[in-house]
Motif scaffolding. Structure first.
Motif, PDB file in Angstrom:
ATOM      1  N   ASP A 120      -6.315  -0.324  -2.744  1.00  0.00           N
ATOM      2  CA  ASP A 120      -5.638  -1.387  -3.463  1.00  0.00           C
ATOM      3  C   ASP A 120      -4.125  -1.261  -3.209  1.00  0.00           C
ATOM      4  N   PRO A 121      -3.468  -2.360  -2.771  1.00  0.00           N
ATOM      5  CA  PRO A 121      -2.027  -2.260  -2.496  1.00  0.00           C
ATOM      6  C   PRO A 121      -1.204  -1.806  -3.698  1.00  0.00           C
ATOM      7  N   ASP A 122      -1.742  -2.004  -4.909  1.00  0.00           N
ATOM      8  CA  ASP A 122      -1.012  -1.553  -6.106  1.00  0.00           C
ATOM      9  C   ASP A 122      -0.815  -0.030  -6.107  1.00  0.00           C
ATOM     10  N   GLN A 123      -1.636   0.662  -5.340  1.00  0.00           N
ATOM     11  CA  GLN A 123      -1.488   2.129  -5.275  1.00  0.00           C
ATOM     12  C   GLN A 123      -0.134   2.540  -4.685  1.00  0.00           C
ATOM     13  N   PHE A 124       0.511   1.610  -3.987  1.00  0.00           N
ATOM     14  CA  PHE A 124       1.833   1.938  -3.420  1.00  0.00           C
ATOM     15  C   PHE A 124       2.925   1.987  -4.485  1.00  0.00           C
ATOM     16  N   ASP A 125       2.675   1.354  -5.617  1.00  0.00           N
ATOM     17  CA  ASP A 125       3.717   1.294  -6.659  1.00  0.00           C
ATOM     18  C   ASP A 125       4.190   2.692  -7.041  1.00  0.00           C
ATOM     19  N   GLY A 126       5.431   2.970  -6.719  1.00  0.00           N
ATOM     20  CA  GLY A 126       6.025   4.258  -7.095  1.00  0.00           C
ATOM     21  C   GLY A 126       5.518   5.445  -6.288  1.00  0.00           C
ATOM     22  N   LEU A 127       4.613   5.205  -5.342  1.00  0.00           N
ATOM     23  CA  LEU A 127       4.080   6.310  -4.524  1.00  0.00           C
ATOM     24  C   LEU A 127       5.219   6.905  -3.688  1.00  0.00           C
ATOM     25  N   ARG A 128       5.361   8.211  -3.737  1.00  0.00           N
ATOM     26  CA  ARG A 128       6.434   8.860  -2.970  1.00  0.00           C
ATOM     27  C   ARG A 128       5.903   9.155  -1.568  1.00  0.00           C
ATOM     28  N   VAL A 129       6.401   8.382  -0.616  1.00  0.00           N
ATOM     29  CA  VAL A 129       5.848   8.437   0.741  1.00  0.00           C
ATOM     30  C   VAL A 129       6.852   9.040   1.718  1.00  0.00           C
ATOM     31  N   ARG A 130       6.433  10.062   2.420  1.00  0.00           N
ATOM     32  CA  ARG A 130       7.262  10.679   3.458  1.00  0.00           C
ATOM     33  C   ARG A 130       7.301   9.745   4.671  1.00  0.00           C
ATOM     34  N   ALA A 131       8.518   9.540   5.214  1.00  0.00           N
ATOM     35  CA  ALA A 131       8.691   8.669   6.380  1.00  0.00           C
ATOM     36  C   ALA A 131       9.574   9.370   7.407  1.00  0.00           C
ATOM     37  N   PRO A 132       9.292   9.164   8.713  1.00  0.00           N
ATOM     38  CA  PRO A 132      10.085   9.872   9.730  1.00  0.00           C
ATOM     39  C   PRO A 132      11.376   9.184  10.148  1.00  0.00           C
ATOM     40  N   ASN A 133      11.635   7.961   9.698  1.00  0.00           N
ATOM     41  CA  ASN A 133      12.874   7.269  10.104  1.00  0.00           C
ATOM     42  C   ASN A 133      13.220   6.190   9.080  1.00  0.00           C
ATOM     43  N   ILE A 134      14.372   5.562   9.283  1.00  0.00           N
ATOM     44  CA  ILE A 134      14.837   4.576   8.295  1.00  0.00           C
ATOM     45  C   ILE A 134      13.914   3.361   8.225  1.00  0.00           C
ATOM     46  N   ASN A 135      13.453   2.904   9.394  1.00  0.00           N
ATOM     47  CA  ASN A 135      12.611   1.707   9.385  1.00  0.00           C
ATOM     48  C   ASN A 135      11.322   1.924   8.597  1.00  0.00           C
ATOM     49  N   THR A 136      10.750   3.109   8.736  1.00  0.00           N
ATOM     50  CA  THR A 136       9.525   3.398   7.985  1.00  0.00           C
ATOM     51  C   THR A 136       9.843   3.480   6.493  1.00  0.00           C
ATOM     52  N   GLN A 137      11.043   3.946   6.172  1.00  0.00           N
ATOM     53  CA  GLN A 137      11.442   3.951   4.759  1.00  0.00           C
ATOM     54  C   GLN A 137      11.543   2.525   4.225  1.00  0.00           C
ATOM     55  N   ARG A 138      12.104   1.639   5.041  1.00  0.00           N
ATOM     56  CA  ARG A 138      12.200   0.224   4.612  1.00  0.00           C
ATOM     57  C   ARG A 138      10.804  -0.348   4.381  1.00  0.00           C
ATOM     58  N   PHE A 139       9.901   0.017   5.279  1.00  0.00           N
ATOM     59  CA  PHE A 139       8.519  -0.475   5.196  1.00  0.00           C
ATOM     60  C   PHE A 139       7.889  -0.017   3.873  1.00  0.00           C
ATOM     61  N   VAL A 140       8.086   1.255   3.539  1.00  0.00           N
ATOM     62  CA  VAL A 140       7.549   1.800   2.279  1.00  0.00           C
ATOM     63  C   VAL A 140       8.164   1.065   1.090  1.00  0.00           C
ATOM     64  N   ASP A 141       9.456   0.816   1.172  1.00  0.00           N
ATOM     65  CA  ASP A 141      10.150   0.057   0.122  1.00  0.00           C
ATOM     66  C   ASP A 141       9.501  -1.316  -0.055  1.00  0.00           C
ATOM     67  N   ASN A 142       9.266  -1.979   1.073  1.00  0.00           N
ATOM     68  CA  ASN A 142       8.659  -3.314   1.022  1.00  0.00           C
ATOM     69  C   ASN A 142       7.279  -3.292   0.371  1.00  0.00           C
ATOM     70  N   LEU A 143       6.613  -2.144   0.473  1.00  0.00           N
ATOM     71  CA  LEU A 143       5.272  -2.015  -0.120  1.00  0.00           C
ATOM     72  C   LEU A 143       5.338  -1.656  -1.605  1.00  0.00           C
ATOM     73  N   GLY A 144       6.543  -1.382  -2.097  1.00  0.00           N
ATOM     74  CA  GLY A 144       6.689  -1.008  -3.510  1.00  0.00           C
ATOM     75  C   GLY A 144       6.695   0.491  -3.729  1.00  0.00           C
ATOM     76  N   GLY A 145       6.644   1.256  -2.638  1.00  0.00           N
ATOM     77  CA  GLY A 145       6.636   2.711  -2.752  1.00  0.00           C
ATOM     78  C   GLY A 145       8.037   3.288  -2.804  1.00  0.00           C
ATOM     79  N   SER A 146       8.087   4.606  -2.905  1.00  0.00           N
ATOM     80  CA  SER A 146       9.365   5.287  -2.984  1.00  0.00           C
ATOM     81  C   SER A 146       9.481   6.221  -1.771  1.00  0.00           C
ATOM     82  N   PRO A 147      10.256   5.790  -0.741  1.00  0.00           N
ATOM     83  CA  PRO A 147      10.275   6.549   0.513  1.00  0.00           C
ATOM     84  C   PRO A 147      11.199   7.768   0.499  1.00  0.00           C
ATOM     85  N   THR A 148      10.836   8.777   1.258  1.00  0.00           N
ATOM     86  CA  THR A 148      11.672   9.957   1.457  1.00  0.00           C
ATOM     87  C   THR A 148      11.664  10.274   2.940  1.00  0.00           C
ATOM     88  N   GLU A 149      12.850  10.396   3.541  1.00  0.00           N
ATOM     89  CA  GLU A 149      12.880  10.761   4.956  1.00  0.00           C
ATOM     90  C   GLU A 149      12.720  12.270   5.056  1.00  0.00           C
TER      91      GLU A 149
END
Ligand code: PCA
Length: 329
Positions: free
Chosen positions: A157-186
């Protein structure tokens, strides 16, 4: 008397010949942030062996893996300054220099190895020019397997992204996580185990390969094989280091680089297969995104793409366009 004079002279001649031979042999250093378990590092080491063999030891390259020489962010500046001869970086970490560098981390652009390679060919002239401005030359670029999402519960369920702290390897992937409602960390690849074990992240975006080499099963249970994009590493050298080599050594180096590129893409495909198997064998459940998750990924991706277009200049857009023309043929 005569003999006494000639002996030292002969010795001097022999010594200077030896000195000249040593001066000719170049010893280069190469830095990569990726560890020995990565197929990229294995490919780089093979490249170094090929160069040593083809030049009869006139050029040797020592590969310093796992960020042991300098950190990821310092690799390109170090090659530019000439303190390191060759470097490898995740191409898209250079996106602050120009958005062209992150064109391979956009969803819906190139979702197969064939297209990812066509994208590299189409963007290579511009990327080469940007490196040349800074006194550097690309040697080869190799794609990672497609990026997917690791979670510690099935992603349904896409709602699972809400507030999910997601590790990302670059800025663009962080933006992508943001767009999904998650909380990105490089987070650097090598810091993934610590990021999970200290509870800094709950999930990550990366490839089958990195999931395998970082033993993802110690931290998560599910891999959603979302085929987001196939990002590349680029290996490049200092122009000044290159200019100091004689012509036959330069030719041998470039020839070994061409072989490393070809071999690297093959290794990536094989590593993807092997790594997916390893993930499953170690208990990770591998699945495709369901319709709802796919739709959310698509929407987040569309936004990411629109954002890229707003930042990219005409040259970058033109390079993307020429890829599209090539791909569609
Ligand atoms: N592994 C590297 C880059 C992309 C990939 O698959 C990482 O996750 O840092």
């Amino acid at each position: 008397m005569h003999k006494r004079i000639t002996t030292p002279l002969l010795l001097v001649t022999a010594c200077s010949l030896a000195a000249a031979a040593t001066a000719q042999a170049a010893e280069w250093t190469m830095a990569t942030p990726y560890g020995d378990a990565s197929f990229h590092t294995q490919n780089n080491k093979q490249f170094a062996e090929d160069v040593a063999e083809a030049t009869n030891g006139d050029l040797t390259i020592t590969v310093h893996s796992g960020g042991s020489l300098v950190s990821h962010g310092e690799i390109k500046p170090s090659v530019r300054r000439g303190t390191i001869d060759v470097g490898e970086v995740f191409l898209s970490i250079l996106s602050n220099d120009d958005p062209i560098f992150e064109v391979d981390t956009l969803p819906g652009v190139a979702g197969s190895y064939e297209n990812a390679y066509a994208l590299w060919e189409a963007t290579k002239p511009m990327i080469t020019e940007l490196f040349a401005y800074e006194g550097m030359v690309p040697l080869y670029a190799v794609a990672w397997p497609a990026q997917g999402i690791y979670t510690s519960e099935p992603l349904t369920d896409p709602d699972q992204f809400d507030g999910l702290r997601v590790r990302a390897p670059n800025i663009n992937t962080q933006r992508f996580v943001d767009n999904l409602g998650g909380s990105p960390t490089e987070t650097e690849e090598s810091d993934i185990p610590t990021a999970f074990s200290t509870g800094r992240v709950d999930a990550m975006i990366t490839s089958s390969s990195t999931g395998n080499s970082m033993a993802a099963w110690d931290y998560v249970t599910d891999y959603t094989d979302a085929n987001l994009w196939l990002p590349k590493n680029i290996v490049f050298m200092s122009q000044r280091s290159f200019d100091r080599l004689d012509e036959s050594t330069q030719d041998a180096l470039m020839e070994a680089a061409a072989r490393a590129e070809e071999r690297g893409w093959e290794m990536s495909r094989e590593d993807n297969e092997a790594s997916l198997e390893a993930l499953k064998e170690n208990g990770i459940s591998v699945s495709q995104p369901n319709e709802a998750v796919s739709a959310a990924l698509q929407a987040a991706g569309d936004k990411l793409f629109a954002d890229w277009e707003s930042r990219a200049d005409d040259d970058a857009k033109q390079a993307l366009e020429s890829y599209r023309e090539q791909r569609d043929n």
